[in-house]
Scaffold this active site. Structure first.
Site, PDB file in Angstrom:
ATOM      1  CG  ASP A  67      -7.831 149.918  17.979  1.00  0.00           C
ATOM      2  OD1 ASP A  67      -7.827 150.003  16.792  1.00  0.00           O
ATOM      3  OD2 ASP A  67      -6.803 149.884  18.685  1.00  0.00           O
ATOM      4  CG  ASN A 136       1.911 149.185  26.526  1.00  0.00           C
ATOM      5  OD1 ASN A 136       1.325 148.326  25.513  1.00  0.00           O
ATOM      6  ND2 ASN A 136       1.484 150.247  26.840  1.00  0.00           N
ATOM      7  CG  HIS A 138      -1.475 148.488  23.501  1.00  0.00           C
ATOM      8  ND1 HIS A 138      -0.672 149.526  23.489  1.00  0.00           N
ATOM      9  CD2 HIS A 138      -1.763 148.315  22.347  1.00  0.00           C
ATOM     10  CE1 HIS A 138      -0.225 150.020  22.285  1.00  0.00           C
ATOM     11  NE2 HIS A 138      -1.097 148.870  21.492  1.00  0.00           N
ATOM     12  CD  GLU A 143      -2.053 152.048  26.257  1.00  0.00           C
ATOM     13  OE1 GLU A 143      -1.320 151.246  26.498  1.00  0.00           O
ATOM     14  OE2 GLU A 143      -1.895 153.146  25.324  1.00  0.00           O
TER      15      GLU A 143
HETATM   16  C1  GLP Z   1      -1.520 149.997  18.089  1.00  0.00           C
HETATM   17  C2  GLP Z   1      -2.858 149.420  17.858  1.00  0.00           C
HETATM   18  C3  GLP Z   1      -2.832 147.947  18.328  1.00  0.00           C
HETATM   19  C4  GLP Z   1      -1.615 147.346  17.579  1.00  0.00           C
HETATM   20  C5  GLP Z   1      -0.608 147.757  18.314  1.00  0.00           C
HETATM   21  C6  GLP Z   1       0.763 147.150  17.970  1.00  0.00           C
HETATM   22  O1  GLP Z   1      -1.397 151.086  19.182  1.00  0.00           O
HETATM   23  N1  GLP Z   1      -3.962 150.143  18.574  1.00  0.00           N
HETATM   24  O2  GLP Z   1      -4.262 147.431  17.710  1.00  0.00           O
HETATM   25  O3  GLP Z   1      -1.866 145.770  17.847  1.00  0.00           O
HETATM   26  O4  GLP Z   1      -0.645 149.232  18.276  1.00  0.00           O
HETATM   27  O5  GLP Z   1       1.185 147.957  16.758  1.00  0.00           O
HETATM   28  P1  GLP Z   1       2.247 147.564  15.482  1.00  0.00           P
HETATM   29  O6  GLP Z   1       1.778 146.332  15.042  1.00  0.00           O
HETATM   30  O7  GLP Z   1       2.299 148.631  14.825  1.00  0.00           O
HETATM   31  O8  GLP Z   1       3.524 147.162  16.339  1.00  0.00           O
END
Ligand code: GLP
Length: 244
Positions: A67, A136, A138, A143
């Site tokens: 992404d 959440n 995702h 989402e």
């Molecule tokens: C972000 C990314 C995801 C990631 C998630 C968790 O929004 N788009 O790909 O897995 O959040 O992030 P973190 O590893 O910083 O908790």
């Protein structure tokens, strides 16, 4: 789903790096699906250290990231382009021409997403897809919602994700409100999936991913239906899951 419980973040990172190394050693031309976020940083550091020692070789690997924020240039320090270079690509022997991240700088969402789907399909989809998980549930920026998404598409980020990601920006106002993300269907096309998670704030999402109903309100729950999915998570992230 294979669930591997680790003592802490470091242990999680080393084990995840081992799985990715094995993939690249067994198939030097691997297509890797990669993720951003804080969670995989330790995994990338470990891989870079092994690459520097000559234990793993990325020279023939190609990568497709999940992404990117919409509206940020590739040089913006908050962009996932920049994140991937500074946290991983600049420290391994990969050919940058073989690395791909959705083009958030293209305001034409349809064109940017269609082009990304074309590239991922042409590459034959990832041999291994690395994923983090949002609080959440995702994955990528898919989402919670009424259905599982298909290909790459534009999303409006939820308030909870904007809040969670604001810790990496100067203020919440600066977090982009939209992103382009690989869809859930594309993620499921990967031949193997590796999810990394750590910390208590992920415990609910990890429980729902592994043991909850398969429900688009928790996008990660669909991974229960993948035939080769491994979750590597620390004690805190697995604290709500039964011990095997
Ligand atoms: C972000 C990314 C995801 C990631 C998630 C968790 O929004 N788009 O790909 O897995 O959040 O992030 P973190 O590893 O910083 O908790």
């Amino acid at each position: 789903m294979r669930i591997i419980r680790t003592v802490d973040y470091k242990d999680m990172s080393r084990k995840a790096a081992n799985v990715i190394s094995a993939q690249v050693i067994l198939k030097p031309k691997s297509v890797l699906g990669l993720a951003t976020g804080t969670t995989p940083i330790g995994t990338y550091k470990q891989l870079a250290a092994w690459c520097a020692k000559g234990d793993v070789d990325f020279s023939q690997v190609s990568t497709y990231n999940l992404d990117e924020y919409r509206g940020l240039s590739h040089e913006d320090v908050q962009s996932y382009h920049y994140f991937m270079r500074t946290n991983f690509f600049d420290h391994i022997n990969i050919d940058l021409a073989n690395t791909h991240v959705p083009d958030g700088s293209n305001p034409d969402a349809d064109a940017a997403c269609r082009e990304y789907d074309r590239m991922v399909a042409e590459a034959g989809y990832p041999d291994l897809q690395l994923l983090g998980i949002g609080r959440n549930g995702h994955i990528g920026f898919n989402e919670p919602g009424p259905y599982f998404s298909k290909g790459t598409h534009m999303v409006n980020l939820t308030e909870s994700t904007i809040k969670a990601n604001s810790r990496l920006f100067d203020s919440e106002d600066q977090v982009p409100r939209q992103a382009y993300t690989m869809g859930v269907q594309t993620i499921m096309y990967a031949r193997s999936i590796l999810v990394v998670a750590n910390g208590e704030e992920k415990a609910d999402a990890v429980y729902r991913m592994c043991y909850g109903p398969v429900d688009p309100q928790c996008p990660a729950s669909i991974l229960q239906l993948h035939t080769n999915c491994t979750v590597i998570a620390d004690e805190a992230a697995l604290s709500k899951c039964p011990r095997a």
